[in-house]
Motif scaffolding. Structure first.
Motif, mmCIF file in Angstrom:
data_model
loop_
_atom_site.group_PDB
_atom_site.id
_atom_site.type_symbol
_atom_site.label_atom_id
_atom_site.label_comp_id
_atom_site.label_asym_id
_atom_site.label_seq_id
_atom_site.Cartn_x
_atom_site.Cartn_y
_atom_site.Cartn_z
ATOM 1 N N MET A 114 44.499 65.227 -10.504
ATOM 2 C CA MET A 114 45.700 64.527 -10.050
ATOM 3 C C MET A 114 45.319 63.305 -9.217
ATOM 4 S SD MET A 114 47.687 64.034 -7.080
ATOM 5 C CE MET A 114 47.555 65.488 -6.033
ATOM 6 N N SER A 140 43.864 60.597 -11.425
ATOM 7 C CA SER A 140 44.892 59.892 -12.179
ATOM 8 C C SER A 140 45.631 58.879 -11.304
ATOM 9 C CB SER A 140 45.880 60.904 -12.764
ATOM 10 O OG SER A 140 46.966 60.262 -13.377
ATOM 11 N N ARG A 141 45.959 59.268 -10.079
ATOM 12 C CA ARG A 141 46.743 58.398 -9.203
ATOM 13 C C ARG A 141 45.932 57.228 -8.659
ATOM 14 N NH1 ARG A 141 50.757 62.393 -5.717
ATOM 15 N NH2 ARG A 141 51.724 63.404 -7.524
ATOM 16 N N ARG A 156 44.844 52.153 -8.829
ATOM 17 C CA ARG A 156 44.540 51.473 -7.576
ATOM 18 C C ARG A 156 43.175 50.806 -7.604
ATOM 19 N NH1 ARG A 156 47.034 48.396 -4.420
ATOM 20 N NH2 ARG A 156 45.492 47.681 -2.934
ATOM 21 N N ALA A 189 49.428 56.176 -2.926
ATOM 22 C CA ALA A 189 49.023 56.724 -4.218
ATOM 23 C C ALA A 189 48.940 58.254 -4.186
ATOM 24 C CB ALA A 189 47.665 56.141 -4.622
ATOM 25 N N THR A 199 53.011 62.865 -2.600
ATOM 26 C CA THR A 199 54.014 63.305 -3.570
ATOM 27 C C THR A 199 55.384 63.037 -2.981
ATOM 28 O OG1 THR A 199 52.567 65.007 -4.452
ATOM 29 C CG2 THR A 199 54.928 65.279 -4.831
#
Length: 290
Positions: free
Chosen positions: A40, A43-44, A48, A80, A83
């Motif tokens: 996760m 991916s985030r 960036r 980034a 949540t």
């Protein structure tokens, strides 16, 4: 790792760098990133590191930790990683209780002719919770209730705070808003390019102040006579020690007889302190509590 590999998504976040990021995020904003969150985070952060024109994850992490990049990049890293799942009228039982029981109880105890009810959305995300609260309070006033209100929304993410201030949402986002409130407090786009968007009405927008704040800070620069604090669905991301510290600090800003409201899944977290549970996730600060 070649630039081509990073552009095509074949680069991966090294375990050692994930551990450094995890430790930094945990210490700074309290979110605990378990090893299961590595994909996760990868991916985030991919977009960036591309934005910063770094060759890959290793290069990006070297920039962060070894070249002083955190000074300017930390705010973007937080945006980034965090949540920000929220909805209008999420866990609506709490909002109905606020309207039918909590605010009337607070008003009954106040002696001023038009008291100010202070409400704090302490993990406000894109503003959906704060605006849901404001719609209810404004509707109560428009129906003849003699009070005023001040509403504060805080969050660690600058990106969602800017979205909250803009108060523009996809049209389907307001589906949970009761019709009579949507008709009065939500503006629909009148041009083709805005047809699938809505905006919260100025009468509601101007009543909510959004500011950046880290729940992990040792102190919070806000009033200590808040009537209702909403802290829903954020404590689950903290470890037990940080949960207790955040709750304790926030309760220090709640006036005796005021309320702390957490998410339904977080009810068992608030076990100690000067509070009495009055409903699932809803706690009244007892008289005499500091």
């Amino acid at each position: 790792m070649s630039a081509l590999a990073s552009r095509t998504g074949h680069d991966h976040l090294p375990a050692a760098d994930f551990e450094r990021i995890s430790a930094l995020v945990g210490e700074t904003i309290g979110i605990r990133l378990t090893p299961q969150k590595r994909l996760m985070v990868e991916s985030r952060l991919r977009k960036r590191f591309r934005h910063t024109e770094r060759a890959g994850f290793a290069d990006y992490c070297r920039f962060l930790f070894d070249e002083g990049g955190l000074e300017t990049e930390m705010v973007h890293l937080v945006d980034a990683i965090t949540t920000n799942k929220t909805d209008f009228f999420r866990e609506a039982e709490h909002l109905h209780l606020m309207e039918r029981q909590i605010v009337p109880e607070l008003l009954q105890r106040r002696r001023e002719p038009r008291p100010v009810v202070k409400v704090w959305s302490a993990a406000s995300s894109n503003g959906a919770e704060a605006y849901s609260i404001a719609m209810i309070l404004q509707d109560m006033i428009d129906a003849g209730r003699p009070f005023r209100y001040a509403l504060l929304g805080t969050d660690i993410s600058t990106a969602v705070l800017e979205a909250a201030r803009q108060a523009i949402y996809p049209a389907d986002a307001i589906a949970p808003v009761p019709r009579h409130l949507a008709e009065r407090y939500v503006l629909r786009g009148r041009s083709p390019e805005r047809g699938d968007q809505v905006r919260i009405a100025p009468a509601i927008r101007r009543r909510v102040l959004f500011e950046r704040m880290n729940l992990m800070d040792a102190t919070y620069p806000y009033d200590r006579d808040v009537d209702i604090v909403f802290l829903r669905n954020v404590l689950i991301y903290f470890d037990k020690t940080d949960q207790e510290a955040v709750v304790d600090r926030l309760l220090g800003h709640v006036r005796p007889g005021g309320f702390l409201i957490v998410g339904h899944s977080e009810s068992m977290i608030v076990r100690e302190g000067p509070v009495q549970q009055v409903a699932p996730g809803v706690y009244r600060k007892v008289q005499g509590g500091n």
